[in-house]
Scaffold this motif. Structure first.
Motif, PDB file in Angstrom:
ATOM      1  N   ASP A 156      -0.796  14.942  -9.205  1.00 54.61           N
ATOM      2  CA  ASP A 156      -1.763  13.605  -8.952  1.00 54.61           C
ATOM      3  C   ASP A 156      -0.978  12.187  -9.274  1.00 54.61           C
ATOM      4  OD1 ASP A 156      -0.976  14.094 -11.681  1.00 54.61           O
ATOM      5  OD2 ASP A 156      -3.287  14.033 -12.212  1.00 54.61           O
ATOM      6  N   HIS A 157       0.254  12.334  -9.717  1.00 55.06           N
ATOM      7  CA  HIS A 157       0.822  11.061 -10.069  1.00 55.06           C
ATOM      8  C   HIS A 157       1.812  10.569  -8.896  1.00 55.06           C
ATOM      9  CE1 HIS A 157       3.839  13.978 -11.651  1.00 55.06           C
ATOM     10  NE2 HIS A 157       4.736  13.042 -11.004  1.00 55.06           N
ATOM     11  N   GLU A 158       2.140  11.521  -8.094  1.00 49.00           N
ATOM     12  CA  GLU A 158       2.995  11.280  -6.912  1.00 49.00           C
ATOM     13  C   GLU A 158       2.752  10.065  -6.083  1.00 49.00           C
ATOM     14  OE1 GLU A 158       5.558  14.518  -5.033  1.00 49.00           O
ATOM     15  OE2 GLU A 158       3.753  15.487  -5.299  1.00 49.00           O
ATOM     16  N   LEU A 159       3.633   9.332  -5.571  1.00 57.29           N
ATOM     17  CA  LEU A 159       3.127   8.477  -4.339  1.00 57.29           C
ATOM     18  C   LEU A 159       2.805   9.356  -3.131  1.00 57.29           C
ATOM     19  CD1 LEU A 159       6.471   5.952  -4.703  1.00 57.29           C
ATOM     20  CD2 LEU A 159       4.159   5.533  -5.001  1.00 57.29           C
ATOM     21  N   GLY A 160       1.796   8.620  -2.501  1.00 56.81           N
ATOM     22  CA  GLY A 160       1.369   9.220  -1.206  1.00 56.81           C
ATOM     23  C   GLY A 160       2.392   9.470  -0.269  1.00 56.81           C
ATOM     24  N   SER A 161       3.296   8.120  -0.203  1.00 55.06           N
ATOM     25  CA  SER A 161       4.258   8.433   0.956  1.00 55.06           C
ATOM     26  C   SER A 161       5.124   9.797   0.697  1.00 55.06           C
ATOM     27  CB  SER A 161       4.901   7.110   1.022  1.00 55.06           C
ATOM     28  OG  SER A 161       5.674   6.801  -0.672  1.00 55.06           O
ATOM     29  N   ALA A 162       5.664  10.144  -0.322  1.00 53.96           N
ATOM     30  CA  ALA A 162       6.414  11.337  -0.824  1.00 53.96           C
ATOM     31  C   ALA A 162       5.640  12.613  -0.232  1.00 53.96           C
ATOM     32  CB  ALA A 162       6.797  11.265  -2.123  1.00 53.96           C
ATOM     33  N   VAL A 163       4.275  12.439  -0.388  1.00 55.28           N
ATOM     34  CA  VAL A 163       3.759  13.813  -0.057  1.00 55.28           C
ATOM     35  C   VAL A 163       3.258  13.795   1.370  1.00 55.28           C
ATOM     36  CG1 VAL A 163       1.278  14.812  -0.327  1.00 55.28           C
ATOM     37  CG2 VAL A 163       2.471  13.778  -2.269  1.00 55.28           C
ATOM     38  N   VAL A 164       3.143  12.750   2.114  1.00 59.49           N
ATOM     39  CA  VAL A 164       3.292  12.405   3.513  1.00 59.49           C
ATOM     40  C   VAL A 164       4.284  13.220   4.106  1.00 59.49           C
ATOM     41  CG1 VAL A 164       2.967  10.831   5.781  1.00 59.49           C
ATOM     42  CG2 VAL A 164       1.380  10.742   3.630  1.00 59.49           C
ATOM     43  N   ARG A 198       0.878  -1.080  -0.055  1.00 58.07           N
ATOM     44  CA  ARG A 198      -0.036   0.020   0.087  1.00 58.07           C
ATOM     45  C   ARG A 198       0.920   1.215  -0.248  1.00 58.07           C
ATOM     46  NH1 ARG A 198      -3.008  -3.400   3.612  1.00 58.07           N
ATOM     47  NH2 ARG A 198      -2.046  -1.984   5.411  1.00 58.07           N
ATOM     48  N   ARG A 199       1.943   1.291   0.767  1.00 60.87           N
ATOM     49  CA  ARG A 199       2.740   2.313   0.859  1.00 60.87           C
ATOM     50  C   ARG A 199       3.413   2.583  -0.561  1.00 60.87           C
ATOM     51  NH1 ARG A 199       8.132   3.742   2.236  1.00 60.87           N
ATOM     52  NH2 ARG A 199       8.638   1.582   2.720  1.00 60.87           N
ATOM     53  N   LEU A 200       3.958   1.601  -1.158  1.00 61.32           N
ATOM     54  CA  LEU A 200       4.606   1.566  -2.682  1.00 61.32           C
ATOM     55  C   LEU A 200       3.696   1.791  -3.548  1.00 61.32           C
ATOM     56  CD1 LEU A 200       7.152  -0.849  -1.953  1.00 61.32           C
ATOM     57  CD2 LEU A 200       7.409   1.663  -2.082  1.00 61.32           C
ATOM     58  N   LEU A 201       2.396   1.713  -3.492  1.00 67.20           N
ATOM     59  CA  LEU A 201       1.482   1.634  -4.819  1.00 67.20           C
ATOM     60  C   LEU A 201       0.254   2.837  -4.437  1.00 67.20           C
ATOM     61  CD1 LEU A 201       0.650  -2.047  -4.911  1.00 67.20           C
ATOM     62  CD2 LEU A 201       2.130  -0.537  -6.719  1.00 67.20           C
ATOM     63  N   THR A 202       0.216   3.249  -3.413  1.00 68.75           N
ATOM     64  CA  THR A 202      -0.781   4.405  -3.125  1.00 68.75           C
ATOM     65  C   THR A 202      -0.226   5.706  -3.872  1.00 68.75           C
ATOM     66  OG1 THR A 202      -1.674   3.258  -1.117  1.00 68.75           O
ATOM     67  CG2 THR A 202      -2.142   5.737  -1.451  1.00 68.75           C
ATOM     68  N   ARG A 203      -1.028   6.246  -4.814  1.00 67.52           N
ATOM     69  CA  ARG A 203      -0.676   7.457  -5.443  1.00 67.52           C
ATOM     70  C   ARG A 203      -1.903   8.582  -4.925  1.00 67.52           C
ATOM     71  NH1 ARG A 203       3.524   7.091  -8.633  1.00 67.52           N
ATOM     72  NH2 ARG A 203       4.088   5.044  -9.138  1.00 67.52           N
ATOM     73  N   VAL A 204      -1.399   9.844  -5.153  1.00 64.32           N
ATOM     74  CA  VAL A 204      -2.332  10.895  -4.535  1.00 64.32           C
ATOM     75  C   VAL A 204      -3.387  10.910  -5.389  1.00 64.32           C
ATOM     76  CG1 VAL A 204      -2.457  13.467  -4.853  1.00 64.32           C
ATOM     77  CG2 VAL A 204      -0.441  12.368  -4.015  1.00 64.32           C
TER      78      VAL A 204
END
Length: 331
Positions: free
Chosen positions: A288-296, A205-211
């Motif tokens: 919108d294409h960024e990984l969620g983990s990077a935005v967190v 989930r951490r690696l696949l979840t995108r914004v």
């Protein structure tokens, strides 16, 4: 064996127990440092064999070496290099059928004289399989019959009787990790490749979840540049603490609950104040294409609870909230 009285006395000596633990860690750390210092051309040769292998990596070992070998095979497989563990005894009773001439074998034995492993290595040699030995005896038969030898350089086990495999298995596992990481880097293995092989669980989930998977797209908390704080207050209450000032689909500013609080500290009549004088004019945004983990990570670094989301053309397409990213498992 110690008597119950001796055991009780021994276990009551906290300092002695801690010292024994430190001795084991010190011995194993020293062995790892020695292995690091000695790493050289043979390691590079092994990495070259593994990175250019067009078949599979076959890992074999007996006893504790076999347990380490299973972990090593799993690490290679999860980082983009197909690998499997082959038990030396089972190999000579039919399991050699899984081995092909394009494979590369990693053979693990501290002594390098394991009869089971030597029987396997002779069969692999006849098949034309390249062989990498991991052993603490560079002059052993296993080393002599292999194409590349990685010397474990272990002279003493952490076991006080120098019997139980401890230091040797630690060094072997670390050296296996070093091989796997060097190979994945040589092959250009990236985070998205890792995610593709780990779709399940928290890591996936951490690696696949995108914004784009968690952002809110409608209704968006949008304000006109001519709006007042009266309109902003409504959006801040309804849209979870953020109002986005937009001109021609582009984000020109952001007003947050924090901005409102700071404004109230300066003056009482805030409702008629233009948002243009309050907003942050260079807000941080997510793509919108960024990984969620990077935005967190950015949100936590700068103390942000919500961000505007833009597309490749920098047009506003949504808003993403820290709590939504956390619920989605992006951390």
């Amino acid at each position: 064996m110690p008597t119950s009285r001796e055991l009780s006395r021994d276990l009551s000596d906290t300092a002695l127990i801690v010292e024994r633990g430190r001795r084991v860690l010190a011995l194993e750390a020293e062995a790892l440092r020695a292995s690091e210092a000695a790493l050289g051309e043979a390691f590079a040769d092994a990495v070259h064999l593994l990175a250019t292998c067009t078949g599979r990596v076959i890992v074999a070992g007996v006893g504790k070496s076999g347990l380490v070998g299973r972990k090593m095979a799993a690490t290679f497989t999860s980082t983009g290099t197909p690998a499997m563990f082959l038990h030396p005894v089972e190999s000579v009773h039919g399991d050699l059928g899984i081995v092909g001439p394009d494979d590369v074998a990693i053979l693990i034995s501290k002594s390098g004289e394991s009869d089971e492993l030597l029987g396997l290595i002779e069969a692999l040699a006849r098949m034309g399989v390249k062989r990498i030995a991991m052993t603490a005896i560079a002059t052993s038969r296993l080393a002599r019959l292999s194409d590349v030898t990685l010397d474990l350089l272990v002279k003493e086990e952490a076991c006080p009787h120098d019997l139980a495999p401890t230091t040797s298995t630690t060094v072997t596992m670390a050296l296996g990790d070093a091989l796997a990481v060097a190979v994945l880097q040589a092959k250009g293995f990236q985070a998205h490749d890792f995610a593709r092989l780990h779709p399940g669980g928290a890591l996936g989930r951490r690696l696949l979840t995108r914004v784009s998977d968690v952002m809110v797209t409608a209704p968006l908390p949008i304000l006109d540049p001519m709006a007042t704080m009266r309109e902003a207050v409504v959006l801040l209450a309804e849209r979870r603490g953020i109002a986005i000032v937009v001109e021609q689909d582009r984000v020109s500013g952001v007003v947050t609950a924090g901005d409102l609080t700071r404004l109230l500290e300066r003056q009482h009549d805030v409702l008629s104040v233009p948002v243009a004088t309050v907003m942050t004019t260079s807000p941080r945004t997510a793509e919108d294409h960024e990984l969620g983990s990077a935005v967190v990570h950015r949100m936590e670094t700068f103390g942000i609870m919500a961000m505007p989301v833009v597309d490749a053309a920098k047009r506003l397409v949504g808003v993403v909230h820290l709590h939504d990213l956390m619920r989605a498992g992006a951390v």
